[in-house]
Design an enzyme around this catalytic site. Structure first.
Site, short mmCIF file in Angstrom:
data_model
loop_
_atom_site.label_atom_id
_atom_site.label_comp_id
_atom_site.label_asym_id
_atom_site.label_seq_id
_atom_site.Cartn_x
_atom_site.Cartn_y
_atom_site.Cartn_z
N LYS A 89 59.90 -14.22 113.51
CA LYS A 89 60.10 -12.64 112.99
C LYS A 89 59.54 -11.07 113.37
CE LYS A 89 60.76 -14.58 107.89
NZ LYS A 89 60.29 -16.16 107.89
N GLU A 111 57.81 -6.51 102.53
CA GLU A 111 57.70 -7.64 101.49
C GLU A 111 57.28 -9.29 101.67
OE1 GLU A 111 59.97 -6.81 102.05
OE2 GLU A 111 60.93 -8.54 102.99
N SER A 377 63.41 -21.89 115.13
CA SER A 377 62.42 -21.04 114.73
C SER A 377 61.59 -20.45 114.45
CB SER A 377 63.18 -20.49 113.34
OG SER A 377 63.25 -21.23 112.73
C1 LIG Z 1 61.00 -16.51 107.86
C2 LIG Z 1 61.28 -18.14 108.86
C3 LIG Z 1 63.35 -18.48 108.75
C4 LIG Z 1 64.54 -18.13 107.87
O1 LIG Z 1 64.68 -16.49 108.25
P1 LIG Z 1 65.92 -16.21 108.79
O2 LIG Z 1 65.71 -14.32 108.51
O3 LIG Z 1 66.79 -16.58 108.34
O4 LIG Z 1 65.41 -15.83 110.20
C5 LIG Z 1 63.34 -19.56 109.54
N1 LIG Z 1 62.28 -20.14 110.24
C6 LIG Z 1 61.38 -19.74 110.66
C7 LIG Z 1 60.00 -20.22 111.05
C8 LIG Z 1 60.62 -18.14 109.47
O5 LIG Z 1 59.36 -18.32 109.35
#
Ligand SMILES: *Cc1c(COP(=O)(O)O)cnc(C)c1O
Length: 393
Positions: A89, A111, A377
């Site tokens: 993020k 938000e 992610s």
């Molecule tokens: C917020 C988040 C997501 C989901 O958000 P996307 O906009 O779909 O990427 C996925 N993995 C993690 C670790 C997150 O913090």
């Protein structure tokens, strides 16, 4: 077929900017300026330098040998979990704070649902010495105390959203109201590839550093830029957009988007938008979303806070409808099992969002020679309590 945004802000029939008239000047200012700013040398220089020295990029592309042996295919993990703040993020919030500075803004609003985007925003505001206001549903404030504390430590003001279900969509409404009332000095940092044009395109471009790096790293490791598949989880869709971006037009690269099925597609407790959703308007864009027959947004559910969103960004709606990407839904149980498996096989504790992507290896069979890149992610520290309660650790 194009998978990039057109000049009107659409991906196929999805996207656009469906906003109240009072918001038009703010969004229009961004639309007119974002590409010019992003493509300028001074922006690119500052953005790349912060990604390197502050975020810790490039993140490694790690060949997961034991996991590959188990599933009889070649699995690489793109280690977004190693970014500063623990997830992808921050790539977006760094980009947007630099954009805000160049637009002459002094005040940042955001938000947040689970608090991950709020923390990433508070982080870059501290970095730049900018005022930061984060709207968060009252219920989310109660259930995400550690992230609320992080935001406060980073100097942000957290304002509870008290209307409706007191969760993410209500926080979004409060942020929009704030922006309408503060059009001149405030920038609204949206946390995913959602919202009115140009947000989905702008956020996708900031996150596209992920696939830019994969191309280089895969060339070093495999002698070719393109894997056979890229896998990523989808909440709003920003990490997937970043991991897919430079492969969108390369039709020989299979794209796999993983949604949260929650307790099961037909259970009434799910967030699998590509299966359960249909066309509608949410947060300023026309996309797929989960709604009742009369257009009320359905409360989504997933064990993973980051995937617990009733829509997907318009790019993903287009990828789903055009079948450019394969959408797979994974239940809470399947994800939790895959998460623990990564701990045991590779010594990496994944975010539960990322665990959904990992669960694909149990539902889809790959060839032994396939090169599969999975976008990890985020890391699992924030999810420790959920892991503890689920596995009675
Ligand atoms: C917020 C988040 C997501 C989901 O958000 P996307 O906009 O779909 O990427 C996925 N993995 C993690 C670790 C997150 O913090």
């Amino acid at each position: 077929m194009s998978y990039f945004v057109d000049e009107n802000g659409y991906y196929g029939k999805f996207g656009g900017a469906f906003i109240p008239e009072m918001l038009y000047p703010n969004v229009e200012e961004l639309r007119v300026n974002y590409l010019k700013i992003m493509e300028s040398d001074s922006f690119q220089k500052e953005f790349k330098s912060l990604l390197k020295d502050y975020v810790g990029r490039p993140t490694p592309l790690y060949f997961a040998k034991r996991l590959s042996d188990k599933y009889n295919t070649k699995i690489y993990l793109k280690r977004e979990d190693l970014c500063h703040t623990g997830a992808h993020k921050v790539n977006n919030t760094i980009g947007q704070i630099l954009m805000a500075k160049r637009l002459g803004k002094k005040r940042i609003i955001a938000e947040t649902g689970a608090g991950q985007h709020g923390v990433a925003t508070a982080t870059v505001c501290a970095l730049m010495g900018m005022e930061c206001i984060v709207y968060m549903g009252e219920i989310d404030i109660a259930r995400q105390a550690p992230n609320v504390a992080r935001m406060k430590m980073l100097g942000a003001t957290v304002i509870p959203a008290l209307s409706g279900s007191k969760t993410l969509k209500d926080a979004t409404n409060e942020a929009i109201r704030d922006w309408i009332n503060n059009p001149v000095d405030t920038h609204y940092i949206i946390g995913s590839v959602v919202g009115p044009h140009p947000y989905p395109d702008m956020v996708a471009r900031f996150q596209s550093i992920i696939s830019e790096e994969i191309k280089k790293q895969l060339t070093e490791k495999e002698g070719k830029e393109n894997p056979d598949y890229v896998i990523a989880c989808v909440g709003g869709g920003s990490n997937a957009a970043g991991a897919f971006y430079h492969y969108l037009a390369e039709e020989n690269v299979g794209l796999i988007a993983v949604e949260a099925a929650g307790l099961g597609i037909d259970s009434g407790e799910s967030a699998a938008t590509s299966v359960l959703g249909n066309e509608g308007i949410i947060h300023g864009s026309k996309t797929l979303l989960m709604q009742t027959k009369d257009g009320q947004i359905t409360e989504p559910y997933s064990i993973s806070a980051g995937l617990d969103y009733p829509g997907v960004g318009p790019l993903h709606a287009h990828l789903s409808e055009s079948k450019r990407a394969e959408f797979i839904s994974v239940t809470d149980d399947e994800a939790m099992k895959a998460g623990i498996e990564l701990c045991e096989f590779e010594g990496i504790i994944p975010a539960i969002e990322s665990s959904h992507a990992l669960a694909v290896f149990n539902t889809k069979k790959f060839k032994k020679t396939d090169v599969v890149v999975l976008n990890l992610s985020g890391r699992g520290d924030k999810d420790l309590n959920t892991y503890i309660n689920y596995f009675k650790l």
